[in-house]
Write a protein that holds these residues in place. Sequence first.
Motif, short mmCIF file in Angstrom:
data_model
loop_
_atom_site.label_atom_id
_atom_site.label_comp_id
_atom_site.label_asym_id
_atom_site.label_seq_id
_atom_site.Cartn_x
_atom_site.Cartn_y
_atom_site.Cartn_z
N ILE A 72 -81.31 -2.16 36.05
CA ILE A 72 -81.15 -1.53 34.74
C ILE A 72 -80.07 -2.30 33.98
O ILE A 72 -78.94 -2.43 34.45
N GLN A 73 -80.41 -2.80 32.79
CA GLN A 73 -79.52 -3.70 32.05
C GLN A 73 -79.83 -3.63 30.56
O GLN A 73 -80.93 -3.26 30.16
N GLU A 74 -78.86 -4.00 29.75
CA GLU A 74 -79.09 -4.03 28.31
C GLU A 74 -79.99 -5.20 27.94
O GLU A 74 -80.13 -6.17 28.68
N MET A 75 -80.61 -5.08 26.77
CA MET A 75 -81.45 -6.15 26.23
C MET A 75 -81.00 -6.42 24.80
O MET A 75 -80.11 -5.73 24.27
N TYR A 76 -81.64 -7.40 24.13
CA TYR A 76 -81.14 -7.83 22.84
C TYR A 76 -82.24 -8.00 21.80
O TYR A 76 -83.37 -8.35 22.12
N GLN A 77 -81.87 -7.75 20.55
CA GLN A 77 -82.64 -8.18 19.40
C GLN A 77 -81.94 -9.42 18.85
O GLN A 77 -80.72 -9.45 18.73
N ALA A 78 -82.73 -10.45 18.53
CA ALA A 78 -82.14 -11.70 18.08
C ALA A 78 -82.94 -12.30 16.94
O ALA A 78 -84.06 -11.87 16.64
N LYS A 79 -82.37 -13.31 16.31
CA LYS A 79 -83.08 -14.08 15.29
C LYS A 79 -82.67 -15.54 15.42
O LYS A 79 -81.66 -15.87 16.08
N LEU A 80 -83.46 -16.42 14.85
CA LEU A 80 -83.13 -17.84 14.81
C LEU A 80 -82.63 -18.19 13.42
O LEU A 80 -83.21 -17.77 12.41
N VAL A 81 -81.56 -18.96 13.38
CA VAL A 81 -81.00 -19.39 12.10
C VAL A 81 -80.81 -20.90 12.13
O VAL A 81 -80.52 -21.49 13.18
N ALA A 82 -81.01 -21.53 10.98
CA ALA A 82 -80.85 -22.98 10.88
C ALA A 82 -79.37 -23.34 10.90
O ALA A 82 -78.55 -22.71 10.22
N GLU A 83 -79.05 -24.35 11.71
CA GLU A 83 -77.65 -24.79 11.80
C GLU A 83 -77.63 -26.26 12.18
O GLU A 83 -78.09 -26.64 13.26
N ASP A 84 -77.07 -27.09 11.31
CA ASP A 84 -76.94 -28.53 11.57
C ASP A 84 -78.26 -29.19 11.96
O ASP A 84 -78.34 -29.96 12.92
N GLY A 85 -79.31 -28.84 11.23
CA GLY A 85 -80.59 -29.47 11.46
C GLY A 85 -81.38 -28.94 12.64
O GLY A 85 -82.43 -29.51 12.99
N ALA A 86 -80.92 -27.87 13.25
CA ALA A 86 -81.63 -27.26 14.38
C ALA A 86 -81.58 -25.75 14.22
O ALA A 86 -80.98 -25.22 13.28
N PHE A 87 -82.23 -25.04 15.13
CA PHE A 87 -82.20 -23.58 15.11
C PHE A 87 -81.38 -23.07 16.29
O PHE A 87 -81.49 -23.59 17.41
N VAL A 88 -80.58 -22.06 16.03
CA VAL A 88 -79.77 -21.44 17.08
C VAL A 88 -80.02 -19.94 17.07
O VAL A 88 -80.40 -19.36 16.04
N ALA A 89 -79.84 -19.32 18.22
CA ALA A 89 -80.04 -17.88 18.34
C ALA A 89 -78.81 -17.14 17.84
O ALA A 89 -77.67 -17.56 18.05
N GLU A 90 -79.08 -16.01 17.20
CA GLU A 90 -77.99 -15.17 16.70
C GLU A 90 -78.31 -13.71 17.03
O GLU A 90 -79.46 -13.26 16.86
N LEU A 91 -77.33 -12.98 17.47
CA LEU A 91 -77.53 -11.59 17.87
C LEU A 91 -77.75 -10.70 16.65
O LEU A 91 -77.01 -10.78 15.67
N VAL A 92 -78.77 -9.85 16.74
CA VAL A 92 -79.03 -8.84 15.71
C VAL A 92 -78.52 -7.49 16.18
O VAL A 92 -77.81 -6.79 15.46
#
Length: 400
Positions: free
Chosen positions: A365-385
């Motif tokens: 039993i563990q927490e889970m996440y909502q996330a999104k991808l955002v553009a950063e320095d020519g690539a995409f990185v994950a960001e917590l929602v």
Amino acid sequence: MRVTKKLLLGSVVATAALMLAACAPQGDPDGGSTASAGPAEITVGIVTSETGPLAGYGKQYLEAFAAGLDYATDGTNEVDGTKIVVERKDDGGDPDKAVTVVKELIGDGVNILAGTASSGVALAVAEQAAQNKVLYISGPAAADAITGINDYTFRSGRQSSQDVATAGTFLDDIEGKKITVFAQNTAFGQGNEAAVKAILGAKGAEVDSVLVAEDATEFTPFAQQILQNAPDLVFVAWAGATSGAMWQALSQQGVLDAIPVVTGLGDSATFGAYGEASEKINFLNHYFPGANDNDVNTAMIELIEKAGGTPDLFSPDGFNAAIMIVHAIKEGKGDVDAMIAALEGFEFDGPKGKNTVRASDHALIQEMYQAKLVAEDGAFVAELVDTVAADEVAPAEAKK
């Protein structure tokens, strides 16, 4: 800390003698007894994909397991005087190969197994664990069938139903809402369709599906069908080379602008695969390094990077497995029944925060996440929602 491949020396007789000696009362400096002392050495067999289609997941697991063992033993690879030796075996993602190497390990006296990225492999190893009465901690394999399969099998990562339950959290109220599953008409897609119906349907959602032939290359008609269905949420389960074209069609046909679309966020190697759709998709997520901020996560990241690795999607699975094994050895002294008892109900802090091993079926039993991808320095990185509480996405209790 370094994990190495190691051939065990000595015969089964020698191993038995060592175990008998370890179980015998031994004198302490005061003339008393230390009957609870464990064996001088315990070997843990790690069986996972070092080659094959899931080798990347295996690499993440192995790097994190090494870091977790370092963390849980304060860099000694020992617990209460018992040295922990790690022997790695490559299953290549093949259940038959996995069974062969597991039998070799068990024949050499190993009674603790861990690893496996493939669900098919994990199910085969779980069967061997029960037949031979050895402890097995699976991860990152996600099939729900692993949970509760037998008394000897645990897991150190999440399972598919936790993914699906997380998708449902993108709706404020599931009751009466319409969810369309958009997937390939394969075992993978059909499995996700069944899971959404079972989990979110049970919470009051109306679930329908748009299933696409695996060899399809034109997705505009399917995107239009989704729009005609007018769901409140679209759950996408897709894999393979057509992913880019599929996402492009959803974007160009306006699906991503008209309806919330949710899918699972994979490891960092996949972040660039969504093209123009990247910043319009809602992602459910098991883990990415920036998902949370706690001391254990920080320690794991530092240890993995110090060893030259990169923390990623399945790093918690390896790290958690090491913590669980150290706890099991500390409490159970290598006795399988005692180690199982020690793990059932075990609560510990991992990279994702608090984890609880559910005693009834060994779900983690563990927490889970909502996330999104955002553009950063020519690539995409994950960001917590948002962070989804562990009890909100806990899987239904499995019947063993």
